[in-house]
Design a protein around this motif. Structure first.
Motif, PDB file in Angstrom:
ATOM      1  N   PHE A   1       2.354 -15.477   3.932  1.00  0.00           N
ATOM      2  CA  PHE A   1       3.011 -15.144   5.198  1.00  0.00           C
ATOM      3  C   PHE A   1       3.064 -13.629   5.395  1.00  0.00           C
ATOM      4  O   PHE A   1       2.696 -13.108   6.456  1.00  0.00           O
ATOM      5  CB  PHE A   1       4.430 -15.732   5.230  1.00  0.00           C
TER       6      PHE A   1
ATOM      7  N   LEU B   1       9.804  -4.802   5.858  1.00  0.00           N
ATOM      8  CA  LEU B   1       8.685  -4.084   6.452  1.00  0.00           C
ATOM      9  C   LEU B   1       8.531  -4.512   7.913  1.00  0.00           C
ATOM     10  O   LEU B   1       8.034  -5.588   8.210  1.00  0.00           O
ATOM     11  CB  LEU B   1       7.409  -4.398   5.676  1.00  0.00           C
TER      12      LEU B   1
ATOM     13  N   ALA C   1       7.127  -3.545  11.935  1.00  0.00           N
ATOM     14  CA  ALA C   1       5.957  -2.871  12.497  1.00  0.00           C
ATOM     15  C   ALA C   1       6.234  -1.379  12.661  1.00  0.00           C
ATOM     16  O   ALA C   1       5.368  -0.541  12.371  1.00  0.00           O
ATOM     17  CB  ALA C   1       5.583  -3.500  13.834  1.00  0.00           C
TER      18      ALA C   1
ATOM     19  N   ASP D   1       1.630  -4.981  -1.998  1.00  0.00           N
ATOM     20  CA  ASP D   1       2.921  -5.511  -2.401  1.00  0.00           C
ATOM     21  C   ASP D   1       3.154  -5.180  -3.877  1.00  0.00           C
ATOM     22  O   ASP D   1       2.271  -5.383  -4.708  1.00  0.00           O
ATOM     23  CB  ASP D   1       2.933  -7.037  -2.182  1.00  0.00           C
TER      24      ASP D   1
ATOM     25  N   GLN E   1      -1.654  -8.721  10.927  1.00  0.00           N
ATOM     26  CA  GLN E   1      -1.549  -8.814  12.390  1.00  0.00           C
ATOM     27  C   GLN E   1      -0.920  -7.552  12.980  1.00  0.00           C
ATOM     28  O   GLN E   1      -1.289  -7.116  14.072  1.00  0.00           O
ATOM     29  CB  GLN E   1      -0.720 -10.039  12.780  1.00  0.00           C
ATOM     30  N   MET E   2       0.038  -6.991  12.274  1.00  0.00           N
ATOM     31  CA  MET E   2       0.611  -5.724  12.737  1.00  0.00           C
ATOM     32  C   MET E   2      -0.481  -4.655  12.835  1.00  0.00           C
ATOM     33  O   MET E   2      -0.551  -3.897  13.807  1.00  0.00           O
ATOM     34  CB  MET E   2       1.701  -5.250  11.770  1.00  0.00           C
TER      35      MET E   2
ATOM     36  N   LEU F   1      -3.591  -5.093  13.325  1.00  0.00           N
ATOM     37  CA  LEU F   1      -4.421  -5.390  14.496  1.00  0.00           C
ATOM     38  C   LEU F   1      -3.794  -4.766  15.738  1.00  0.00           C
ATOM     39  O   LEU F   1      -4.475  -4.171  16.573  1.00  0.00           O
ATOM     40  CB  LEU F   1      -4.553  -6.907  14.652  1.00  0.00           C
ATOM     41  N   GLY F   2      -2.478  -4.883  15.842  1.00  0.00           N
ATOM     42  CA  GLY F   2      -1.774  -4.268  16.966  1.00  0.00           C
ATOM     43  C   GLY F   2      -1.903  -2.752  16.976  1.00  0.00           C
ATOM     44  O   GLY F   2      -1.905  -2.129  18.044  1.00  0.00           O
TER      45      GLY F   2
ATOM     46  N   ARG G   1      -0.401 -12.174   6.125  1.00  0.00           N
ATOM     47  CA  ARG G   1      -0.877 -12.392   7.497  1.00  0.00           C
ATOM     48  C   ARG G   1      -0.077 -11.570   8.501  1.00  0.00           C
ATOM     49  O   ARG G   1      -0.636 -11.017   9.453  1.00  0.00           O
ATOM     50  CB  ARG G   1      -0.792 -13.888   7.840  1.00  0.00           C
ATOM     51  N   LEU G   2       1.222 -11.477   8.272  1.00  0.00           N
ATOM     52  CA  LEU G   2       2.070 -10.713   9.196  1.00  0.00           C
ATOM     53  C   LEU G   2       1.669  -9.232   9.203  1.00  0.00           C
ATOM     54  O   LEU G   2       1.511  -8.620  10.270  1.00  0.00           O
ATOM     55  CB  LEU G   2       3.540 -10.865   8.780  1.00  0.00           C
TER      56      LEU G   2
ATOM     57  N   PRO H   1       8.809  -8.367  15.168  1.00  0.00           N
ATOM     58  CA  PRO H   1       8.587  -7.227  14.291  1.00  0.00           C
ATOM     59  C   PRO H   1       8.248  -5.940  15.039  1.00  0.00           C
ATOM     60  O   PRO H   1       8.703  -4.877  14.678  1.00  0.00           O
ATOM     61  CB  PRO H   1       7.410  -7.676  13.424  1.00  0.00           C
TER      62      PRO H   1
ATOM     63  N   GLU I   1       2.008 -13.242  -1.172  1.00  0.00           N
ATOM     64  CA  GLU I   1       2.696 -14.133  -0.230  1.00  0.00           C
ATOM     65  C   GLU I   1       1.867 -14.229   1.045  1.00  0.00           C
ATOM     66  O   GLU I   1       1.716 -13.237   1.775  1.00  0.00           O
ATOM     67  CB  GLU I   1       4.095 -13.589   0.100  1.00  0.00           C
TER      68      GLU I   1
END
Lengths: 197, 157
Positions: free
Chosen positions: A37, A133, A135, A78, A44-45, A47-48, A40-41, A7, A35
């Motif tokens: 997944f 979507l 990153a 969403d 995590q983005m 966090l980056g 969480r995705l 991503p 959702e």
């Protein structure tokens, strides 16, 4: 099958300058997605991107509870969720009277059913971001919404950012994706000003 | 008389984003790639399961009274495929899933179930997911779907 693309490796949108500096370390960001997944995705983005405080909510009700109790600087929600959807959540937020009521809201939407076009148009989100979507797209739109200088309107039928883009357009240096307009199938009126010649 | 309140306010986010420190866009995208490196395999598993479920659903068309709920399931699976595969470069597959969303939503609104175009979409999703095809072949698949959708728009002669 396409070659492996993570991503964060997707090509940046045309407006993203790799050397541009931003600071989201003190921003409190909430992600709402039924959702697991995707939730969480997206988290995590963030966090980056350096976001240290993140709220992850799997339903609009859970998000409402958090929004009542904690300051939130950005809501990423969403659009399509069972029960109260993303549109319901943002509409509620804008009329909640909470300190968070005018916090920027990014609505993430894949396909908008025709039955929800008016709801999407009137919910009061700052921008609707068309899936997929990535990153790069997420960061692009976060920085975009951070530059959003539109005033907030509160009327009997609508509470949210001034939707008249005609004179304003996207923030300086930001090129919009055609998909953000076209893939919303029927949201032309929302994006009316951005469709200017 | 209805009132309009217009408030010019700068969001806290806009102040925070310009504070000293932070990171560059390039570094942030690299960090995001690192943080999400484990997600691709899970995404592929989810998409595979959704494709299997879609095939199973399409193999069992419903009785008349259950058409709406059945089409809702088709719509839901299409959004799941699009949302999950999209961030990992499956843009053609996302386009096909979006088309399936549009088609199933339209059938739901009209209350008319047309199975063949739905099955064509499911087969195309498999092609775009599993086959190592050149861009021209992928484009041909999407063009074919566009024609299928266009045909369903036109009233029967």
């Amino acid at each position: 099958m396409p070659e492996s693309i993570e991503p964060g490796e997707r090509k940046a949108g045309p407006s993203l300058n790799p050397s541009a500096v931003f600071n989201l370390s003190k921003a409190v960001v909430m992600v709402v997605d039924d959702e697991s997944f995707s939730l969480r995705l997206t988290t995590q983005m963030l966090l980056g991107f350096g976001v240290r405080t993140r709220y992850s909510c799997e339903s609009a009700d859970e998000a409402m509870t958090t929004l009542k109790a904690h300051p939130v600087d950005l809501v990423i929600v969403d659009a399509e969720m069972p029960g109260k959807d993303g549109y319901d959540l943002v509409r509620w937020l804008r009329r909640s009277g909470l300190d968070n009521a005018w916090s920027p809201a990014l609505m993430v939407s894949g396909h908008t059913p025709e039955s929800k076009v008016a709801k999407a148009r009137d919910c009061g989100a700052n921008f609707i971001v068309a899936r997929p979507l990535t990153a790069a797209l997420l960061l692009d739109r976060i920085l975009w919404v951070a530059k959003d200088v539109r005033g907030m309107l509160e009327t009997s039928t609508y509470s949210g950012p001034d939707r008249r883009f005609r004179e304003l357009g996207p923030p300086e240096g930001v090129a919009e994706r055609r998909a953000d307009i076209l893939s919303q199938g029927g949201l032309e009126s929302l994006e009316d000003g951005r469709l200017k010649a | 008389m209805s009132g309009v309140t217009w408030v010019m306010r700068r969001s806290k986010l806009s102040r925070l984003v310009n504070q000293p420190g932070g990171t560059t866009v390039g570094a942030a995208l690299e960090a995001a790639a690192f943080e999400t490196r484990e997600f691709r395999a899970e995404a592929m598993t989810i998409v595979t399961a959704a494709l299997d479920e879609l095939d199973a659903v399409l193999a069992s068309p419903p009785a008349d009274e259950a058409v709406q709920a059945w089409l809702e399931t088709v719509y839901f699976l299409a959004t799941r495929i699009s949302d999950t595969a999209g961030p990992f470069g499956f843009e053609d597959m996302c386009a096909a899933a979006f088309s399936l969303c549009e088609l199933s939503d339209r059938q739901k609104r009209s209350g008319t179930l047309e199975l063949p175009p739905l099955k064509v979409h499911a087969a195309s999703l498999r092609l775009l997911f599993a086959e190592d095809q050149p861009p021209a072949a992928r484009k041909a698949v999407l063009d074919g779907l566009a024609q299928v959708v266009e045909r369903t728009r036109k009233p029967a002669a």
